[in-house]
Design a protein around this motif. Structure first.
Motif, short mmCIF file in Angstrom:
data_model
loop_
_atom_site.label_atom_id
_atom_site.label_comp_id
_atom_site.label_asym_id
_atom_site.label_seq_id
_atom_site.Cartn_x
_atom_site.Cartn_y
_atom_site.Cartn_z
N ARG A 135 0.84 -1.20 0.00
CA ARG A 135 0.00 0.00 0.00
C ARG A 135 0.87 1.25 0.00
O ARG A 135 1.65 1.49 0.92
CB ARG A 135 -0.93 0.00 1.21
CG ARG A 135 -1.99 -1.09 1.15
CD ARG A 135 -3.14 -0.82 2.07
NE ARG A 135 -3.78 0.46 1.78
CZ ARG A 135 -4.92 0.86 2.34
NH1 ARG A 135 -5.54 0.07 3.20
NH2 ARG A 135 -5.44 2.02 2.04
N ASP A 137 -0.79 4.21 -1.23
CA ASP A 137 -1.79 5.24 -1.51
C ASP A 137 -1.67 6.41 -0.54
O ASP A 137 -1.20 6.27 0.59
CB ASP A 137 -3.20 4.65 -1.46
CG ASP A 137 -3.40 3.68 -0.30
OD1 ASP A 137 -2.58 2.76 -0.15
OD2 ASP A 137 -4.38 3.83 0.45
N TYR A 159 -1.65 -0.72 -4.25
CA TYR A 159 -2.49 0.48 -4.12
C TYR A 159 -1.62 1.73 -4.29
O TYR A 159 -0.76 2.03 -3.47
CB TYR A 159 -3.18 0.50 -2.76
CG TYR A 159 -4.07 -0.69 -2.53
CD1 TYR A 159 -5.41 -0.67 -2.91
CD2 TYR A 159 -3.57 -1.86 -1.95
CE1 TYR A 159 -6.23 -1.78 -2.72
CE2 TYR A 159 -4.38 -2.97 -1.76
CZ TYR A 159 -5.71 -2.92 -2.14
OH TYR A 159 -6.52 -4.02 -1.94
N ARG A 161 -3.30 4.73 -5.16
CA ARG A 161 -4.33 5.76 -5.21
C ARG A 161 -3.86 7.05 -4.54
O ARG A 161 -3.05 7.05 -3.62
CB ARG A 161 -5.58 5.24 -4.48
CG ARG A 161 -6.74 6.24 -4.39
CD ARG A 161 -7.85 5.69 -3.52
NE ARG A 161 -7.39 5.40 -2.17
CZ ARG A 161 -7.25 6.32 -1.21
NH1 ARG A 161 -7.52 7.59 -1.46
NH2 ARG A 161 -6.84 5.96 -0.01
N ASP A 183 -4.89 -0.40 -7.93
CA ASP A 183 -5.62 0.86 -7.75
C ASP A 183 -4.72 2.03 -8.11
O ASP A 183 -3.77 2.35 -7.41
CB ASP A 183 -6.10 0.98 -6.30
CG ASP A 183 -7.05 2.16 -6.10
OD1 ASP A 183 -7.17 2.99 -7.03
OD2 ASP A 183 -7.66 2.25 -5.02
#
Length: 580
Positions: A135, A137, A159, A161, A183
């Motif tokens: 992750r 993001d 991710y 994002r 994402d």
């Protein structure tokens, strides 16, 4: 008996290991020597050395989130190769040493979201061959290299994002062939290179929402043979060609194209998408749906709300097999061609036409919709149900025709759904009559009262539903502003024959919520007739006698000098007369 020297050394080593294993660094919390929680502990980068030095060597999950760590120094994980999950989310990390993750060869999950990372350099994750979830993001990432993720051969979820990416390097995902979730939403991406996703044959979810993509190229989505969910929401797509979706045509189950600037849906653009179940094209500028645009589709939900459609043509839905939920709300639809939904009329369960420009409800609009359960027509300009327009809606359970222009609602116009309706909303119409209805099954109906002669302390109300099978009327009055008018009446009961009622003892310029509801032998039959009422300002009139008195006094005061002068003259005259 003396222990041999070797045994003493072994015992000492074991003691140190046990002591080390059993410790927990302040201000952290440890659970079963496997989970170390150092979250929200006001830690900085300078604290990391001591914290990691005293962390149990058996720890597999380390939580350092919600702190003030600004960078990750080298060697902090050297003594913890056993870690499988590290959470560094919501810190202030701006830089990461290139070798900081090298010891973590067993790591499965790495959380670095909501930090200040700007660049992902090559080699940063080179030793994380077992990493499954990454992750990143909510950072400030502007640049990723083609080789930034090349060793993440086990990665399944990535991710990115809410970063500042304006481009995706064409070879960025060439080694991450196990990715299932990607994402990339909320970035600045304008263009997808052909072949960017070629190696992602296992990808199931791709989000490109909230970017600046203007068009898709022929091979933008190539390789995504197992993609099930694709979001292109909130981009700048103005055109969608039939070939743009070829790579995902047979696998896609959910497609989100909402909040773009599409104006036309071209013929056959979704043709052959047999697995698609949810299609969202809301909040675009769609004015035209070309012939067979949805040919062959069998959808759970089609959202076309908030567009610029003015008419619905039968040809637009040619070949459609099923659309269970169909939303056309917030358009400018004034006409629906007869039989527009004929090709799938047995498989529509919800039809939403709220906030359009329909003026009449005609049979051809909803003919043969025998499976329809919910029909929403609120916020139109409908004043009439033509003949028996609803005669085929024999399974309709919810009907909303609120905020239209109805003045009369007659049961004969609703002969089709009359026995199946459970919810009937007529709010915000100027209803005068609601006639020929007799209810013996469970139903809830809501409509407005009619008011007349609104005064400062009273109001006259009447109600559309006056002649039916009610036992009596129940009247309730509630003051909206309890500080201004602390008035909540107990229910007042009126005989069944009453058709109007004068409410008095109100306060001027106050708002009340008034309901006059019929009561039936079947308590599951509910008809609600309510309205907000604002009383007028009280006018006070009176005769101003004091002002007359003031004027008289003023006149008297004005004549006072003349009176004195006349008295003096009279006295002189009297003296002269008497003494001369």
């Amino acid at each position: 008996m003396k222990l041999p020297y070797f045994d003493v050394v072994v015992a000492a080593v074991l003691f140190c290991i046990v002591a080390k294993t059993a410790s927990c660094p302040p201000p952290c919390r440890c659970h079963k020597q496997l989970y170390t929680y150092c979250d929200n502990a006001s830690l900085t980068a300078n604290h990391l050395g001591d914290v990691l030095l005293n962390t149990p060597t058996t720890t597999i999950y380390l939580d350092l989130s919600l702190n003030s760590i600004s960078y990750l120094p080298e060697n902090i994980f050297d003594h913890h190769p056993q870690l499988t999950s590290v959470n560094l989310a919501r810190n202030a990390i701006g830089s990461v040493s290139p070798k900081v993750f090298v010891p973590l060869t067993q790591l499965r999950k790495l959380f670095l979201e909501e930090n200040n990372i700007v660049v992902i350099n090559s080699g940063l994750f080179s030793s994380l061959e077992k990493l499954e979830i990454l992750r990143l993001d909510g950072n400030k990432i502007e640049d990723v290299h083609n080789t930034s993720f090349e060793n993440l051969v086990s990665l399944e979820e990535l991710y990115l994002r809410d970063n500042h990416l304006d481009e995706i390097p064409s070879l960025l995902f060439s080694k991450t062939m196990k990715l299932r979730v990607l994402d990339l939403s909320d970035n600045l991406i304008e263009y997808i290179h052909d072949g960017t996703f070629t190696h992602l044959r296992n990808l199931e979810l791709l989000s490109l929402a909230k970017n600046r993509i203007r068009t898709l190229q022929s091979f933008s989505l190539s390789g995504l043979v197992n993609l099930k969910e694709l979001s292109l929401r909130s981009n700048k797509l103005s055109v969608l060609r039939a070939t743009d979706l070829d790579a995902v045509r047979f696998s896609l189950r959910e497609l989100d194209l909402s909040s773009n600037i599409l104006s036309t849906l071209t013929s056959n653009v979704f043709r052959g998408m047999g697995n698609l179940v949810n299609l969202n094209i809301s909040e675009n500028n769609v004015e035209l749906i070309n012939d067979s645009a949805f040919f062959g589709l069998s959808l759970d939900k089609l959202l076309l709300n908030s567009n610029k459609l003015t008419q619905l043509w039968r040809s637009s839905f040619r070949g459609v097999q099923r659309i269970a939920y169909l939303d056309f709300s917030s358009n400018e639809i004034s006409r629906i061609e007869t039989g527009a939904f004929d090709s799938f009329n047995e498989f529509i369960f919800v039809l939403d036409l709220t906030r359009n420009k329909l003026t009449k409800l005609q049979y051809g609009m909803v003919r043969e919709l025998k499976s329809l359960q919910v029909l929403r027509l609120a916020h139109n300009e409908i004043d009439e149900v033509v003949n028996t327009a609803m005669k085929d809606l024999t399974n309709l359970q919810e009907l909303d025709i609120g905020k239209n222009k109805f003045t009369v609602i007659d049961a004969k116009d609703f002969v089709g759904p009359l026995n199946s309706l459970k919810l009937f909303s007529l709010q915000c119409n100027t209803l005068e009559r609601f006639v020929n209805f007799n209810f013996d099954k469970d139903i809830f109906i809501s409509m407005n009262l009619t008011i007349s002669n609104v005064l400062s302390r009273s109001v006259n109300v009447s109600w559309p539903y006056a002649k039916g099978g009610q036992l009596y009327w129940s009247v309730t009055i509630k003051c909206v502003d309890s500080n201004k008018c602390p008035f909540d009446s107990q229910p007042n009961y009126l005989p069944a024959y009453r058709e109007s009622y004068v409410i008095d003892n109100l306060l001027p310029i106050s708002q009340y919520y008034v309901c006059v509801n019929p009561e039936f032998a079947n308590s599951n039959v509910r008809v609600e007739q309510c309205l907000f009422i604002i009383t007028s300002e009280e006018v006070i009139t009176s005769t101003k006698y004091p002002s007359t008195e003031v004027n008289s006094l003023a006149a008297s005061d004005a004549s006072f000098p003349r009176t004195i002068f006349c008295a003096i003259l009279s006295m002189i005259y009297f003296i002269l007369t008497c003494f001369c």
